[in-house]
Design a protein around this motif. Sequence first.
Motif, PDB file in Angstrom:
ATOM      1  N   VAL A   1      41.405  24.529  41.478  1.00 22.38           N
ATOM      2  CA  VAL A   1      42.351  25.238  42.327  1.00 22.38           C
ATOM      3  C   VAL A   1      43.108  26.247  41.470  1.00 22.38           C
ATOM      4  O   VAL A   1      43.354  26.028  40.291  1.00 22.38           O
ATOM      5  N   GLY A   2      43.441  27.361  42.084  1.00 19.51           N
ATOM      6  CA  GLY A   2      44.237  28.386  41.426  1.00 19.51           C
ATOM      7  C   GLY A   2      45.667  28.299  41.922  1.00 19.51           C
ATOM      8  O   GLY A   2      45.905  28.169  43.123  1.00 19.51           O
ATOM      9  N   LEU A   3      46.618  28.367  41.017  1.00 20.21           N
ATOM     10  CA  LEU A   3      48.037  28.317  41.374  1.00 20.21           C
ATOM     11  C   LEU A   3      48.685  29.657  41.053  1.00 20.21           C
ATOM     12  O   LEU A   3      48.436  30.237  39.997  1.00 20.21           O
ATOM     13  N   GLY A   4      49.509  30.159  41.957  1.00 23.75           N
ATOM     14  CA  GLY A   4      50.198  31.426  41.743  1.00 23.75           C
ATOM     15  C   GLY A   4      49.241  32.597  41.698  1.00 23.75           C
ATOM     16  O   GLY A   4      49.254  33.368  40.745  1.00 23.75           O
TER      17      GLY A   4
ATOM     18  N   PRO B   1      45.637  38.819  44.952  1.00 23.67           N
ATOM     19  CA  PRO B   1      44.333  39.488  45.049  1.00 23.67           C
ATOM     20  C   PRO B   1      44.188  40.577  43.993  1.00 23.67           C
ATOM     21  O   PRO B   1      45.168  41.216  43.608  1.00 23.67           O
ATOM     22  N   ILE B   2      42.949  40.775  43.521  1.00 27.10           N
ATOM     23  CA  ILE B   2      42.654  41.882  42.614  1.00 27.10           C
ATOM     24  C   ILE B   2      41.465  42.641  43.173  1.00 27.10           C
ATOM     25  O   ILE B   2      40.684  42.117  43.964  1.00 27.10           O
ATOM     26  N   SER B   3      41.335  43.882  42.769  1.00 20.75           N
ATOM     27  CA  SER B   3      40.247  44.732  43.233  1.00 20.75           C
ATOM     28  C   SER B   3      39.462  45.241  42.040  1.00 20.75           C
ATOM     29  O   SER B   3      40.031  45.615  41.021  1.00 20.75           O
TER      30      SER B   3
ATOM     31  N   PHE C   1      46.770  30.169  51.724  1.00 25.24           N
ATOM     32  CA  PHE C   1      48.126  29.678  51.450  1.00 25.24           C
ATOM     33  C   PHE C   1      48.966  30.717  50.726  1.00 25.24           C
ATOM     34  O   PHE C   1      49.803  30.385  49.888  1.00 25.24           O
ATOM     35  N   SER C   2      48.745  31.990  51.007  1.00 24.48           N
ATOM     36  CA  SER C   2      49.528  33.120  50.483  1.00 24.48           C
ATOM     37  C   SER C   2      49.616  33.139  48.961  1.00 24.48           C
ATOM     38  O   SER C   2      50.626  33.536  48.400  1.00 24.48           O
ATOM     39  N   GLY C   3      48.569  32.686  48.272  1.00 21.45           N
ATOM     40  CA  GLY C   3      48.548  32.727  46.820  1.00 21.45           C
ATOM     41  C   GLY C   3      49.230  31.561  46.149  1.00 21.45           C
ATOM     42  O   GLY C   3      49.134  31.395  44.942  1.00 21.45           O
ATOM     43  N   LEU C   4      49.932  30.746  46.931  1.00 20.62           N
ATOM     44  CA  LEU C   4      50.599  29.566  46.366  1.00 20.62           C
ATOM     45  C   LEU C   4      49.561  28.656  45.715  1.00 20.62           C
ATOM     46  O   LEU C   4      49.721  28.228  44.579  1.00 20.62           O
ATOM     47  N   ILE C   5      48.491  28.382  46.459  1.00 23.73           N
ATOM     48  CA  ILE C   5      47.383  27.585  45.939  1.00 23.73           C
ATOM     49  C   ILE C   5      46.095  28.055  46.603  1.00 23.73           C
ATOM     50  O   ILE C   5      46.067  28.290  47.803  1.00 23.73           O
TER      51      ILE C   5
END
Length: 90
Positions: free
Chosen positions: A47-50, A53-55, A75-79
């Motif tokens: 899982v990624g935390l914080g 998005p990147i392009s 989850f809006s980048g939270l997780i």
Amino acid sequence: PVSTVTTPASQCNTGGLQCCKTVESSKSKDASALLVLLGIVTKDVLVGLGCSPISVIGGGANCVQQPVCCENNNFSGLINIGCTPINLAL
């Protein structure tokens, strides 16, 4: 065990590329606590935390933390769940 194989950015077909402050097992202390608070049950996945998005369009990809491709970014980048580390240079 969670796989940590790195994938080329061009093969991210499960979701958008994300830049995450940390990437860890869903069974880790921080990730599991957040998953419990959100009422999310998962297998042992990365899982990624914080995350944000990147392009890579136009070669503008820049991520000084951990670039990943995740299956569930709701989850809006939270997780972000089901992440695979990405090599932006490939």
